[in-house]
Write a protein that holds these residues in place. Structure first.
Motif, PDB file in Angstrom:
ATOM      1  N   SER A 180       0.822  -1.150   0.104  1.00  0.00           N
ATOM      2  CA  SER A 180      -0.024   0.104  -0.074  1.00  0.00           C
ATOM      3  C   SER A 180       0.983   1.424   0.032  1.00  0.00           C
ATOM      4  N   SER A 181       1.831   1.262  -0.775  1.00  0.00           N
ATOM      5  CA  SER A 181       2.972   2.250  -0.877  1.00  0.00           C
ATOM      6  C   SER A 181       3.888   2.009  -2.215  1.00  0.00           C
ATOM      7  N   GLY A 203       1.386   7.029  -7.320  1.00  0.00           N
ATOM      8  CA  GLY A 203       1.217   7.635  -5.960  1.00  0.00           C
ATOM      9  C   GLY A 203       1.034   9.150  -5.946  1.00  0.00           C
ATOM     10  N   LYS A 206       4.187   9.949  -3.934  1.00  0.00           N
ATOM     11  CA  LYS A 206       5.291   9.613  -4.681  1.00  0.00           C
ATOM     12  C   LYS A 206       5.436  11.207  -5.741  1.00  0.00           C
TER      13      LYS A 206
END
Ligand code: PMP
Length: 282
Positions: A180-181, A203, A206
């Motif tokens: 989840s990242s 993201g 991100k």
């Protein structure tokens, strides 16, 4: 507290779903998680744009304009008096007799949003976290923020069972992303992170980080990196809406660098907190 169900603000415990909602039966929908700091939504526009992209990519037409959605979310945060937390929002293809193919008639998508109080992970942001490695067994459209999260769930559970914060996924020798990242490594002063293609979620955190790096002259290389490069990295960190810029101090039982969050990670954390303050005054 209040929730949004199909464009209306209602008491959360009055928000009830049909057992033939396609989100419930097939995971046939997409979602967003938006951070709220100081009562203000962080990177709201970016989340709304990604939400719209996700709906388009699965052929669900949003029955709201971006402006309508924005005012609904603003009202939700205000009504719930949320200062520090998250908004969870999802849309599914709607309610119809169970059948894999899209429903034929004009079925209205189901939109749900609610809030939750959530503090910042201050201790972990300071000390850094441990991670494991796991093969990325997911499908080839990881760019869609789909409700289908079984691959991610199994990866995260494995991490938890090993006393770790996150599972770093890899396809063969290439690191893709966390459960989840997004995952970043630093080598010789250069920040490296997987390009935003079909293999990872693009993201929002991100992209904020990439923008901050470029504005402050920190060199970035957006490309896939290997498990070997990861093992030899000077610094490693992950990013997400909820975890922000999180230092990684261990990968699969092996210490990263000297076992402490690295200086470039610290610098990016500082830039990120400044950005939160700039946008939300938190
Ligand atoms: N990849 C995956 C698979 C995720 O679930 C998340 C968290 N939503 C991210 C990356 C990070 O995305 P963001 O920074 O937009 O939260």
């Amino acid at each position: 507290t209040f929730a949004i169900l199909n464009g209306k603000l209602i008491e959360r415990n009055q928000a009830k779903m049909d057992i033939e909602d396609r989100g419930y039966q097939f995971g046939d929908g997409v979602y967003e998680v938006i951070r709220v700091y100081n009562g203000k939504m962080f990177t709201l526009q970016e989340h709304l744009e990604r939400f719209e992209r996700s709906t388009k990519s699965i052929g669900v037409s949003l029955p709201y304009t971006m402006d309508q959605l924005k005012s609904l979310l603003l009202e939700l945060v205000e009504k719930n008096n949320l200062r520090l937390g998250i908004i969870y929002m999802q849309i599914t293809r709607g309610v119809a007799p169970r059948n894999h193919a899209f429903p034929e008639e004009n079925v209205e998508p189901t939109l749900v949003a609610y809030t939750r109080e959530m503090t910042r992970p201050k201790d972990e942001l300071q000390t850094g976290v441990k991670t494991i490695l796991t093969e990325d067994i997911r499908w080839l459209r990881c760019d869609i923020k789909s409700l289908n999260l079984l691959g991610n769930i199994l990866a995260k559970q494995k991490a938890v069972e090993h006393g770790c914060f996150e599972a770093i996924q890899h396809r063969g020798q290439n690191v893709t992303e966390g459960s989840s990242s997004n995952i970043f490594m630093v080598k010789n002063g250069i920040v490296i992170t997987h390009e935003s293609n079909h293999l990872i979620l693009k993201g929002i955190t991100k992209d904020v980080i990439l923008g901050l790096c470029s504005a402050s002259g920190i060199p970035v290389n957006e490309r896939a990196f290997t498990l070997k490069e990861l093992a030899e990295a000077d610094e490693v960190f992950l990013s997400s809406t909820v975890a922000e810029v999180m230092p990684i101090i261990e990968v699969e039982g092996k210490v990263v660098g000297n076992g402490e969050p690295g200086s470039i990670t610290r610098k990016i954390q500082e830039l990120f907190v400044n950005e939160i303050e700039k946008q939300c005054g938190a």
